[in-house]
Design a protein around this motif. Structure first.
Motif, mmCIF file in Angstrom:
data_model
loop_
_atom_site.group_PDB
_atom_site.id
_atom_site.type_symbol
_atom_site.label_atom_id
_atom_site.label_comp_id
_atom_site.label_asym_id
_atom_site.label_seq_id
_atom_site.Cartn_x
_atom_site.Cartn_y
_atom_site.Cartn_z
ATOM 1 N N TYR A 199 0.978 -1.114 -0.171
ATOM 2 C CA TYR A 199 -0.073 0.012 0.038
ATOM 3 C C TYR A 199 0.954 1.364 0.133
ATOM 4 N N ALA A 200 0.372 2.287 -0.876
ATOM 5 C CA ALA A 200 1.054 3.568 -0.613
ATOM 6 C C ALA A 200 -0.063 4.638 -0.703
ATOM 7 N N ALA A 201 0.149 5.909 -0.129
ATOM 8 C CA ALA A 201 -0.421 7.123 -0.108
ATOM 9 C C ALA A 201 0.208 8.029 -1.216
ATOM 10 N N ILE A 202 -0.637 8.235 -2.292
ATOM 11 C CA ILE A 202 -0.280 8.965 -3.534
ATOM 12 C C ILE A 202 -0.370 10.784 -2.799
ATOM 13 N N ILE A 203 0.704 11.060 -2.858
ATOM 14 C CA ILE A 203 1.076 12.452 -2.444
ATOM 15 C C ILE A 203 1.016 13.428 -3.484
ATOM 16 N N GLU A 204 1.040 14.761 -2.892
ATOM 17 C CA GLU A 204 1.220 15.867 -4.052
ATOM 18 C C GLU A 204 1.663 17.271 -3.174
ATOM 19 N N TRP A 205 2.683 17.902 -3.849
ATOM 20 C CA TRP A 205 3.158 19.213 -3.640
ATOM 21 C C TRP A 205 2.526 20.165 -4.862
ATOM 22 N N ILE A 206 2.168 21.155 -4.557
ATOM 23 C CA ILE A 206 1.460 22.053 -5.775
ATOM 24 C C ILE A 206 2.760 23.174 -5.723
ATOM 25 N N ASN A 207 2.833 23.535 -6.963
ATOM 26 C CA ASN A 207 3.772 24.772 -7.241
ATOM 27 C C ASN A 207 2.793 25.916 -7.401
ATOM 28 N N HIS A 208 2.503 26.676 -6.236
ATOM 29 C CA HIS A 208 1.568 27.788 -6.303
ATOM 30 C C HIS A 208 1.801 28.733 -7.367
ATOM 31 N N ALA A 209 3.074 28.862 -7.704
ATOM 32 C CA ALA A 209 3.297 29.840 -8.596
ATOM 33 C C ALA A 209 2.460 29.679 -9.979
ATOM 34 N N VAL A 210 2.340 28.606 -10.342
ATOM 35 C CA VAL A 210 1.683 28.401 -11.608
ATOM 36 C C VAL A 210 0.261 27.704 -11.517
ATOM 37 N N ALA A 211 0.015 27.291 -10.621
ATOM 38 C CA ALA A 211 -1.310 26.579 -10.207
ATOM 39 C C ALA A 211 -2.659 27.494 -10.375
ATOM 40 N N ARG A 212 -3.620 26.752 -10.978
ATOM 41 C CA ARG A 212 -4.772 27.570 -10.865
ATOM 42 C C ARG A 212 -5.860 26.843 -9.749
#
Length: 230
Positions: A199-212
């Motif tokens: 099992y794994a948790a799918i994780i995310e870090w967002i680049n706020h400079a380009v995210a909508r």
């Protein structure tokens, strides 16, 4: 890039391969180590995405991080690590179309854990993501502590408790402290892993400079409870 506490992080070189293999064997005693063929492929297809952490005084390799760029729409959330990395070769690296930096590996030498090496490797990845103008970093967080709770709860329940700070996981808790958020939980991510049971948790870090705004809508509210204090 020089960093504090006697450790430097720089891009991986061919001459680092032998030390990376040794670290891999030490870290994953129950799994195969990275092979020279795989590590050479990483350097060939995406040298910018490969990092090592070295002790300045001795030159000893105390950590490494490996990544590639993927077009996320070509994969499903429950895609295995093997498929995300093209069987560990990274030959699916797609800088022309991809906007996601996929974190395939981070290792820290056992006697250097808890001393900030992992933080420096993750910082190097975030810096790369920003410099390339990518939308995000995603990875599979191997649930190393789940084997101790598997007879009590599902993997999703385990991840909820970790994200809410009720229990700690050796991998996921650290990643949450690095600004990542969980977007899902999957099985069959890594085969033959007695700690995570696959099992794994799918994780995310967002680049706020380009995210909508729409780039945040997919997040699962069950895993968005309070941030773990730094």
């Amino acid at each position: 890039m020089a960093l504090t506490d006697g450790v430097v992080v720089r891009n991986t070189r061919v001459e680092d391969i032998e030390q990376i293999q040794a670290l891999s064997r030490l870290t994953y005693s129950r799994r195969e180590a990275w092979t020279p063929r795989e590590l050479q492929s990483h350097l060939r297809v995406f040298p910018e995405g490969q990092f090592v952490a070295l002790e300045q005084a001795t030159g000893r390799l105390v950590g490494m991080a490996a990544s590639l760029i993927v077009l996320w729409d070509e994969y499903e959330l429950d895609t295995s690590w093997t498929d995300f990395t093209d069987d560990g070769m990274f030959t699916n690296h797609d800088p022309e179309h991809g906007r996601t930096l996929y974190g395939a590996e981070v290792m820290v030498h056992p006697d250097m854990q808890g001393r900030g090496v992992g933080k420096k490797l993750y910082a190097a990845r975030r810096q790369l993501c920003r410099r390339l103008g990518l939308l995000r970093i995603r990875a599979g967080a191997r649930l190393r502590g789940y084997c101790d709770y598997a007879d009590q709860m599902s993997a999703e329940q385990y991840v909820m408790k970790v994200t809410h700070g009720e229990i700690g996981d050796p991998t996921l808790t650290f990643q949450l402290r690095q600004g990542f958020r969980v977007i899902g939980v999957v099985g069959g991510y890594i085969e033959h892993d007695p700690e995570s049971l696959g099992y794994a948790a799918i994780i995310e870090w967002i680049n706020h400079a380009v995210a909508r705004r729409s780039d945040y809508r997919h997040r699962d509210a069950r895993f968005l409870k309070p941030k773990i204090p730094r």
